[in-house]
Design a protein around this motif. Structure first.
Motif, mmCIF file in Angstrom:
data_model
loop_
_atom_site.group_PDB
_atom_site.id
_atom_site.type_symbol
_atom_site.label_atom_id
_atom_site.label_comp_id
_atom_site.label_asym_id
_atom_site.label_seq_id
_atom_site.Cartn_x
_atom_site.Cartn_y
_atom_site.Cartn_z
ATOM 1 N N ARG A 47 -6.983 14.511 4.770
ATOM 2 C CA ARG A 47 -6.445 13.158 4.586
ATOM 3 C C ARG A 47 -7.268 12.389 3.565
ATOM 4 O O ARG A 47 -6.724 11.654 2.727
ATOM 5 N N GLN A 50 -6.406 13.825 0.110
ATOM 6 C CA GLN A 50 -5.077 13.391 -0.334
ATOM 7 C C GLN A 50 -5.113 11.936 -0.784
ATOM 8 O O GLN A 50 -4.518 11.577 -1.806
ATOM 9 N N TYR A 51 -5.826 11.096 -0.047
ATOM 10 C CA TYR A 51 -5.910 9.680 -0.426
ATOM 11 C C TYR A 51 -6.589 9.532 -1.783
ATOM 12 O O TYR A 51 -6.144 8.759 -2.640
ATOM 13 N N VAL A 71 -8.405 5.194 4.814
ATOM 14 C CA VAL A 71 -7.887 6.498 5.255
ATOM 15 C C VAL A 71 -7.677 6.531 6.767
ATOM 16 O O VAL A 71 -6.840 7.279 7.266
ATOM 17 N N GLY A 243 -2.905 19.533 3.057
ATOM 18 C CA GLY A 243 -2.336 18.306 3.588
ATOM 19 C C GLY A 243 -1.285 18.574 4.645
ATOM 20 O O GLY A 243 -0.924 19.730 4.912
#
Length: 308
Positions: A47, A50-51, A71, A243
């Protein structure tokens, strides 16, 4: 503080001559994928990765507290993430991220003084880099060929693309219908997608091809989970090899999207979709030839196309 898309809009405003990254430097998304794709990351760490990929121009300048809050993880989780991807701590990781972000922002301090061009040319350069990365991936086409066979054999074949991914799904489904007898397109989430996926499995379908471009939608994740629970296998075309979406896929084709302008562009995912179509075509050449000939006859009869 501007939203991520506002920041991109400001950075990508068209001018006559902002500096761009040094010649030969990988596109920002490619650099981040190179950092994050190798290590085995926990769900929470994925996560964070991905952020950072989706919000690099903003996230690179956040404190560890702010990043953790954005996040939805703890500060120690961010520290462990930095260590997992090879840095001594969050400050060292942030320094690297800031270097990438500054090259992303047109006219940023880290941009090269030579090779000056405008933002539209820089966007093209970034897409060229994405295509070059895809070309390297195609050095071994066996996975594309294998999945092309599986998609060709799945009757019906369901194609899923929600929100921004609709255009890629529609392109694939439109072309696939020329060579496949039963292609079902799903571009709406919720119960509509749920019904379509269950009906596809009941009708004998075995595979779903899904497109998941950023920003990745919760309803896309739900659709993939429904497909898996129904017994369908999932092939995913997306921008991240890690992800939540990739976690629900049986096979993932990850390729970069163009992120230099306020809205993404999809040269590499589009070409990947065309490659999968080619693999489907090659999987059953007799069926392909028969269907194409029949379609051309109908097209001529009804004058579908102009005589250029």
């Amino acid at each position: 503080m501007p939203s991520p898309q506002q920041a991109r809009a400001q950075a990508s405003a068209i001018t006559s001559g902002h500096a761009v990254p040094e010649a030969g430097a990988p596109a920002p998304t490619s650099q981040l994928r190179a950092l994050f794709d190798g290590p085995r990351l926990s769900p929470g760490q994925r996560r964070i990765a991905q952020y950072l990929i989706e919000h690099i121009t903003e996230a690179a300048f956040l404190s560890i507290t702010d990043l953790a809050d954005r996040v939805g993880v703890s500060q120690p989780s961010v520290t462990r993430f930095a260590a997992a991807v090879g840095f001594s701590g969050y400050p060292a990781l942030r320094e690297r991220l800031q270097a990438i972000a500054l090259r992303t922002l047109a006219g940023g301090p880290a941009a090269a003084e030579e090779n000056r061009s405008n933002e539209l040319q820089a966007a093209v350069d970034a897409e060229i880099e994405n295509l070059e990365n895809l070309r390297r991936d195609f050095a071994d086409p066996s996975r594309v060929i294998e999945i092309g066979r599986e998609l060709s054999a799945s009757t019906p074949l369901t194609v899923v693309g929600l929100r921004i991914s609709v255009s890629l799904a529609e392109y694939f489904a439109y072309a696939a219908r020329r060579i496949h007898p039963d292609v079902r397109l799903v571009t709406r989430g919720g119960s509509v997608a749920y019904d379509a996926l269950l009906q596809s499995r009941e009708a004998g379908g075995t595979w779903v091809l899904a497109f998941g471009m950023p920003r990745h939608a919760q309803e896309s994740l739900t659709a993939l989970q429904v497909a898996r629970s129904a017994g369908l296998k999932v092939a995913l075309v997306t921008d991240l090899a890690l992800g939540p979406l990739a976690d629900e896929a049986d096979v993932t084709f990850a390729t970069g999207t163009g992120s230099r302008l306020v809205f993404d562009s999809y040269a590499a995912p589009g070409l990947l979709a065309a490659a999968l179509l080619q693999a489907m075509t090659d999987a059953d050449p007799e069926r392909t030839q028969g269907r194409l000939e029949e379609y051309e006859q109908i097209a001529d009869q009804h004058q579908f196309f102009l005589k250029d």
